[in-house]
Each structure stands twice: as structure tokens, then as C-alpha cells.
Design a protein around this motif. Sequence first.
Motif, PDB file in Angstrom:
ATOM      1  N   GLY A 116       0.780  -1.222   0.000  1.00 36.86           N
ATOM      2  CA  GLY A 116       0.000   0.000   0.000  1.00 36.86           C
ATOM      3  C   GLY A 116       0.815   1.278   0.000  1.00 36.86           C
ATOM      4  N   SER A 117       2.082   1.222   0.320  1.00 39.17           N
ATOM      5  CA  SER A 117       2.947   2.397   0.309  1.00 39.17           C
ATOM      6  C   SER A 117       3.812   2.341  -0.946  1.00 39.17           C
ATOM      7  N   ARG A 118       3.672   3.336  -1.822  1.00 39.28           N
ATOM      8  CA  ARG A 118       4.370   3.295  -3.098  1.00 39.28           C
ATOM      9  C   ARG A 118       5.706   4.038  -3.012  1.00 39.28           C
ATOM     10  N   ALA A 119       6.684   3.509  -3.719  1.00 34.31           N
ATOM     11  CA  ALA A 119       8.008   4.128  -3.791  1.00 34.31           C
ATOM     12  C   ALA A 119       8.575   3.812  -5.170  1.00 34.31           C
ATOM     13  N   ARG A 120       9.820   4.231  -5.418  1.00 34.18           N
ATOM     14  CA  ARG A 120      10.379   4.070  -6.755  1.00 34.18           C
ATOM     15  C   ARG A 120      11.722   3.354  -6.725  1.00 34.18           C
ATOM     16  N   VAL A 121      11.970   2.667  -7.833  1.00 33.27           N
ATOM     17  CA  VAL A 121      13.257   2.042  -8.070  1.00 33.27           C
ATOM     18  C   VAL A 121      13.732   2.552  -9.425  1.00 33.27           C
ATOM     19  N   GLY A 122      15.012   2.917  -9.517  1.00 31.11           N
ATOM     20  CA  GLY A 122      15.469   3.505 -10.762  1.00 31.11           C
ATOM     21  C   GLY A 122      16.963   3.394 -10.964  1.00 31.11           C
ATOM     22  N   VAL A 123      17.425   3.994 -12.074  1.00 35.14           N
ATOM     23  CA  VAL A 123      18.853   4.043 -12.360  1.00 35.14           C
ATOM     24  C   VAL A 123      19.236   5.462 -12.757  1.00 35.14           C
ATOM     25  N   LEU A 124      20.454   5.827 -12.401  1.00 34.61           N
ATOM     26  CA  LEU A 124      21.036   7.135 -12.713  1.00 34.61           C
ATOM     27  C   LEU A 124      22.248   6.910 -13.597  1.00 34.61           C
ATOM     28  N   GLY A 125      22.338   7.662 -14.691  1.00 30.09           N
ATOM     29  CA  GLY A 125      23.489   7.523 -15.581  1.00 30.09           C
ATOM     30  C   GLY A 125      23.571   8.699 -16.529  1.00 30.09           C
ATOM     31  N   PRO A 126      24.441   8.620 -17.525  1.00 35.73           N
ATOM     32  CA  PRO A 126      24.571   9.708 -18.496  1.00 35.73           C
ATOM     33  C   PRO A 126      23.343   9.771 -19.401  1.00 35.73           C
ATOM     34  N   THR A 127      23.161  10.909 -20.077  1.00 35.37           N
ATOM     35  CA  THR A 127      22.021  11.014 -20.998  1.00 35.37           C
ATOM     36  C   THR A 127      22.159  10.014 -22.148  1.00 35.37           C
ATOM     37  N   ARG A 128      23.396   9.665 -22.502  1.00 41.14           N
ATOM     38  CA  ARG A 128      23.595   8.639 -23.537  1.00 41.14           C
ATOM     39  C   ARG A 128      23.452   7.264 -22.883  1.00 41.14           C
ATOM     40  N   MET A 129      22.191   6.883 -22.670  1.00 39.80           N
ATOM     41  CA  MET A 129      21.929   5.576 -22.082  1.00 39.80           C
ATOM     42  C   MET A 129      20.914   4.829 -22.926  1.00 39.80           C
ATOM     43  N   ASP A 130      20.824   3.551 -22.731  1.00 42.97           N
ATOM     44  CA  ASP A 130      19.867   2.717 -23.462  1.00 42.97           C
ATOM     45  C   ASP A 130      18.517   2.802 -22.746  1.00 42.97           C
TER      46      ASP A 130
END
Length: 346
Positions: A306-320
Motif C-alpha cells: 500500500g505504500s508506493r516508492a520508486r526504483v530507478g537508475v542514474l546515468g549519463p544522458t547517452r543511455m539505453d
Amino acid sequence: MVSERGLQVLRAIVQDYVDTREPVGSKAIVERHAFGVSAATIRNDMALLEDEELIVAPHTSSGRVPTDKGYRVFVDHLAQVRPLSPAQRTAISSFLEGPSDLDEVLTRTVRALTVLTGHVAIVQYPSFARATVSHVELVRLDAQKVLVIVVTDTGRVSQRLAFPGVEIDEERMQRIRGRVSDLVVGVPVREGVAGVALAVADGETAGDPDGPALQAILRVIGEELDDFRQDRLVLAGSANLARSEGDFRGSIYPLLEAIEEQVTLLKLMSEMVADDQGLAASIGRENEPFGLSEASVVASEYDATGSRARVGVLGPTRMDYPTNLAAVRAVARYLTRLLDEDDIAR
């Protein structure tokens, strides 16, 4: 207004530039992609894309590379997020399988994601301000040392030592355990913090033989419950920034500083706007208010009872972007299912 073929040319430029790190010319597009038109026609399409500031020539007489705006248009017009391969899905499950508490699961999650993407992996802790304390255990380790364990109904577990400053035998330990449980078990974390603070502020009850030990243990519990309310991140893969340093025009120091302090990334992750699939991307100059104008972040939402959160990646703008969006979506879905199981979420 960009035509449909113009969007296809932009897609080809983004894909080829991500793959090769080299500016992309019209001849290369004709050779690598089945457009069925001449290089001269592709050059005209590229000129229109350049007029729209979606691509740019880094050097005179060179090919073209995407701008931040071009990456944004590319992401917004993705027909679909590229599915992960069976091997990638197996890698996710192998990293996350096995019972564990939430802290360990989120640590495994960022390890899996940084291996899949080659970027910095980020997972937000779900907010536990509305969670309820389901259990408090006090374990007497010796006469003056107590292990305090606090568990919420959303799976958060805290373990910390308390030093009461007086000798504690099992009989006293049992009395304190009962008083602590009466105060916080079954109580929302936010209310528990307030209740413990009030009890500590009241000070030691006159003539109460358990007073000093109770106060010391309550202080520890109050600090842990207060920590449950704080937003925080788990990260992995910071060394990947150094490996991709050539993709950044300037210094990677602002990114390393953001990783170190977390506050900037927490704000960025919280403010990203998601689509109807829960996917979000913040690209290049869109991150300028956060001091991260040379980086991109892609993220997906997961649910922790019930509690929402995020998972992500950080990198350069030239990413896939297609692959990274697929990775964060798959990891988020797996994490949601995992946290819904009794051994993690209860």
C-alpha cells in the motif's frame, strides 16, 4: 512538427549513438536501417530534426548526436518498452530469491539493477510514517546490554543495542518488555514516536526501580521509530559513473555529491512524473534544478503493502532508455510481488 519518418530517423540516431558512441551520419543510417529512401532524403530529415533542436553536430562536417530534447522526444514516442531476455529475468530472480527482511531485499534489488544496467541503481524506501508497530522484542545480552528489535506491519525491521546503565535480570527485563509493548505495539509509527517522546520527557517515575533502564530503552525505540519515518535511499554502482565519465561533458563530482548526500536524489525521485504504467524519466537539462543537468534518471514505481516508492537508475544522458526502462519496470514488479509475500511484508 516532426513527421513520422523524422521520428524514425531520430530513433535510429539515438540507437546508433548509444551503441557506438560515434556521431551518426545519413549514410550510416541508410546502411543500418531499412528506410527505403536515399541518403539525400535522410539528410533532409536530419536537417529538420536539427531545426527542431533534437539533434546537433558536435563537430563541423560530422554526423549528428541527440540533444537532451531529442532523448525526451525519443522516450515519449517509444512504441513499447523492450522486454527483458529470459537470462535477465533469471538474474533478477536469483538476486532477490530467498526469505529476508526489507533492508536486505532492497540491498539485493540495487545490486541486481546495477548489474543489469551498468548504471547507478537507486531504490527508495517506502514511507513507514503510516505503518504500525507489530512487535517489539528485548533480548538481554548481559547484565547491562539489551538488544532492541522493532518490527512494523510493512516489514521494516530495526535492531539496535541499548545500554541501560543499571543491571538487568530476566525478571526486570520481562517487566520492561511488557511496559514497552503496551506503549507502542499496535500503534502507528507516527503516534509511537509521539508517545515515546512524551514518556521520555516525563522522566523517571519517582520510586520506580525500572525507571532508568526503561528510559534508556525507550530512547532507543523512539530514535528507531523516528528513523522509520525518514525518507531514504539504497544505492549501488557508483563506480559505474567513473567508467562512463567520457559521456559527461563536465565533472561527475555533482553526481557523486548527490549520491553521497541523498537529499537531492530523494527530491528528484519524488518529483518525477510517471506515465500510466508507473514509468518515469528525467533527462539531462530537466534535472538542472537539482544540479544534475548532465545525467538522466529512469524509474518505476513499486508497491510495499500500500505504500508506493520508486526504483530507478542514474546515468549519463547517452543511455539505453528502452532497456533501462524495461529493467526498472521488471525489478519493480518483482519487488512488489516479493513484498506482498508473508515472509517479507508482515
